[in-house]
Design an enzyme around this catalytic site. Structure first.
Site, PDB file in Angstrom:
ATOM      1  CE  LYS A  62     -48.911   2.123 -48.394  1.00 15.26           C
ATOM      2  NZ  LYS A  62     -50.433   1.859 -48.735  1.00 15.26           N
ATOM      3  CB  SER A 104     -52.472   3.878 -46.666  1.00 13.05           C
ATOM      4  OG  SER A 104     -52.301   2.789 -47.291  1.00 13.05           O
ATOM      5  CB  SER A 159     -54.340   2.529 -49.870  1.00 11.03           C
ATOM      6  OG  SER A 159     -54.892   2.569 -48.781  1.00 11.03           O
TER       7      SER A 159
END
Length: 588
Positions: free
Chosen positions: A81, A155, A179
């Site tokens: 990420k 996210s 997330s």
């Protein structure tokens, strides 16, 4: 490419370490997968390693194997990420104005590379990890791998899709409010959120520094356990790291929300799948309904309390100097933190301490929690219209976990009719990570879950299942209204034993009225699948006193179907005892 051709990290590492394949062969296959899926969703990536550099990294792993090194993740491709530093890549947090090139990699990345894993690239995310949806990025909107009309969850949006699409064996995400769990549920994955401090957060752009956890998405629990073995450990360079501990779990009592506190936001499929998951868990443990009001109050503190200011602190300079660079929705979330004062902060800390005492006492009555990961999912278009409200709905069962210092693992628990995943999350006290993984393994081994559906590679047509009970049955006078709309026959079913069937008076052609009733019976129906536009045009032609509502089938699932207003049974004949309209028409 389907959801079934993925390889686990364990299988890849074993094959590379044994010489059955090479790291170079693995990354060559990965490059082919990436090229194929780029035609579907290139927006899951923010940056990727150049092919030549990827091959060079794989050769280096092969050389280490040849030199006799024992590499637990030999040649395993993974993604990171893009709020986690990786040397050689920019870190953007999905904000180009914020981007920088780190001097080195995050602590977790250092450990993965030491173990022989190969980073493919940096994945897209809700900007500054603020969101559970995946729609808040200038780099595009990653979509659910199984239905491109739906959100991926966030996210950690790009990381979840990269694993679901079979591009990498695992991917790092982060989790502050859910997330690392919500995208796992939507994409039929494992989402492991370790206890705070178990994995180093050095090199992570903070969302809420005191709450953030780095997480992993995998296909299997064995892979999640393997990644934990590599990453867990004290990092003296991380002020939030703590010494390892493993608290055992005796999973005899599983806590669940009281039925009146379960919120599904109109999603009856999620409710049904959750009940089925609890039935499976109940085979080996007592299910204990809990008053979760203290947990829900704690959850509200994350975005309705002073912890908003912690998000503001993370990007205070950018917010002051270049607010237009921040996504509009993200800015609307973090900007109010500028007005939160020390008094508000301390009052919030005091209240959280009180709520944590409630939560700690809860562990005297249950050994772990099994909550829905989310109560529903949404289409991308819906999130763009109501980004704050719908995002808040998704965090109902997740936001409290890090605030109250708990560990969690999200696991699949079924498939919605639209192909998206429904999941449950097993939650335990801090340091119960190994115990949670063990309980999850038992659950998945006995749950009998179907394999994920094929990936959506073209943007599948959204469809609706419709139950018909009378004149629209096959060979009946109005069946043409379905065939003219290219309706696909799904099957013949019966309703739940909660309906009465009437032959309406003076109806041409003859039509039945299906009415929900406490003293009802099961009624035969046929179910047809129509695309959304065809369904809409069909509904527009349904005459009163008939209507289209929701019909529950005998297996507990719900579909759209014909129902009737109360006036429909005026002068009507009750034919419930016949069990269906066809028997009435044929004189049976």
């Amino acid at each position: 490419m389907t959801a079934l051709n993925r390889q686990s990290a364990a299988a890849i590492a074993g094959a590379v370490a044994s010489g059955a394949t090479s790291a170079v062969a693995v990354v060559e296959d990965t490059l082919a997968r990436l090229a194929a899926y780029d035609a579907v969703q290139p927006q899951i990536w923010i940056s990727r390693i150049a092919p030549g550099d990827l091959i060079a990294a794989a050769r280096a792993v092969d050389a280490r194997i040849a030199a006799g090194e024992q590499l637990p993740l030999a040649g395993v491709p993974y993604a990171v990420k893009d709020n986690i530093d990786v040397a050689g890549f920019e870190t953007t947090a999905a904000c180009p104005a914020f981007a920088y090139r780190p001097e080195g990699s995050a602590g977790v990345v250092e450990r993965l590379e030491a173990a022989g894993a190969i980073c493919i690239g940096k994945t897209n995310l809700d900007q500054f990890a603020t969101g559970l949806v995946g729609t808040r990025s200038p780099y595009g909107i990653p979509r659910n791998a199984y239905n491109l009309a739906y959100i991926s969850g966030g996210s950690s949006s790009g990381s979840s899709v990269a694993v679901a699409a079979g591009l990498v064996a695992f991917a790092l995400g982060t989790d502050t409010a859910g997330s690392g769990r919500v995208p796992a549920a939507f994409n039929h994955l494992i989402g492991f959120k370790p206890s705070k401090g178990r994995w180093s957060t050095r090199g992570l752009i903070p969302a809420c520094r005191t709450l953030d956890c780095i997480t992993v998405f995998t296909d299997t629990l064995a892979d999640a356990r393997m990644i934990d073995q590599v990453l867990a450990g004290f990092d003296p360079a991380d002020p939030w790291s703590k010494p390892l501990a493993n608290a055992p779990i005796r999973p005899a009592r599983i806590g669940v929300p009281r039925r009146d506190q379960r919120m599904w936001f109109g999603d009856s499929q999620s409710e049904y799948l959750y009940d089925r998951a609890l039935d499976r868990l109940a085979a080996g443990a007592a299910i204990v309904e809990l008053d979760i009001a203290p947990l829900l109050e704690a959850a509200r503190l994350l975005y309705g309390g002073p912890w908003v200011a912690e998000r503001t602190a993370a990007i205070a300079t950018l917010l002051a100097e270049n607010p237009a660079a921040i996504d509009e929705t993200v800015r609307s979330v973090v900007e109010p933190g500028k007005d939160i004062g020390a008094v508000d902060l301390w009052n919030g800390i005091y209240r959280l301490a009180e709520l944590k005492r409630h939560a700690d006492e809860m562990w005297d009555t249950v050994d772990l929690l099994a909550f829905p990961t989310t109560g529903t999912t949404y289409r991308v278009g819906e999130l763009l219209v109501a980004p704050i409200t719908l995002n808040g709905n998704l965090g109902l069962y997740t936001n409290f976990v890090n605030l109250l210092d708990m560990a969690a693992v999200a696991v699949p628990a079924g498939i919605r009719a639209n192909g998206t995943g429904f999941g449950i999350t097993l939650i335990g006290q801090a340091d119960s990570d190994h115990g949670l993984l063990a309980v999850a393994e038992i659950y998945l081994a006995t749950a009998g879950l179907p394999a994920p559906p094929p990936l959506d590679l073209e943007g599948k047509m959204e469809t609706v299942n419709l139950a018909v009970v009378g004149a629209h049955l096959k060979d009946m006078p109005l069946h043409w209204q379905l065939t003219s709309r290219d309706a696909r026959f799904v099957g013949a079913f019966e309703t739940a034993p909660a309906y009465r069937l009437y032959a309406m008076a003076d109806s041409v052609p003859p039509k039945p009225a299906l009415v929900h009733s406490q003293d009802g019976a099961s009624i035969k129906v046929e179910v047809y699948e129509l695309d959304v536009a065809a369904f809409g045009s069909f509904v527009a032609e349904v005459p009163a006193p008939l209507a289209i509502g929701t019909v529950t089938l005998a297996d507990g699932t719900s579909v759209k179907g014909f129902v009737a207003e109360p006036r429909a049974i005026t002068g009507a004949e009750d034919i419930t005892h016949l069990g269906g309209w066809r028997a009435y028409i044929t004189g049976g």
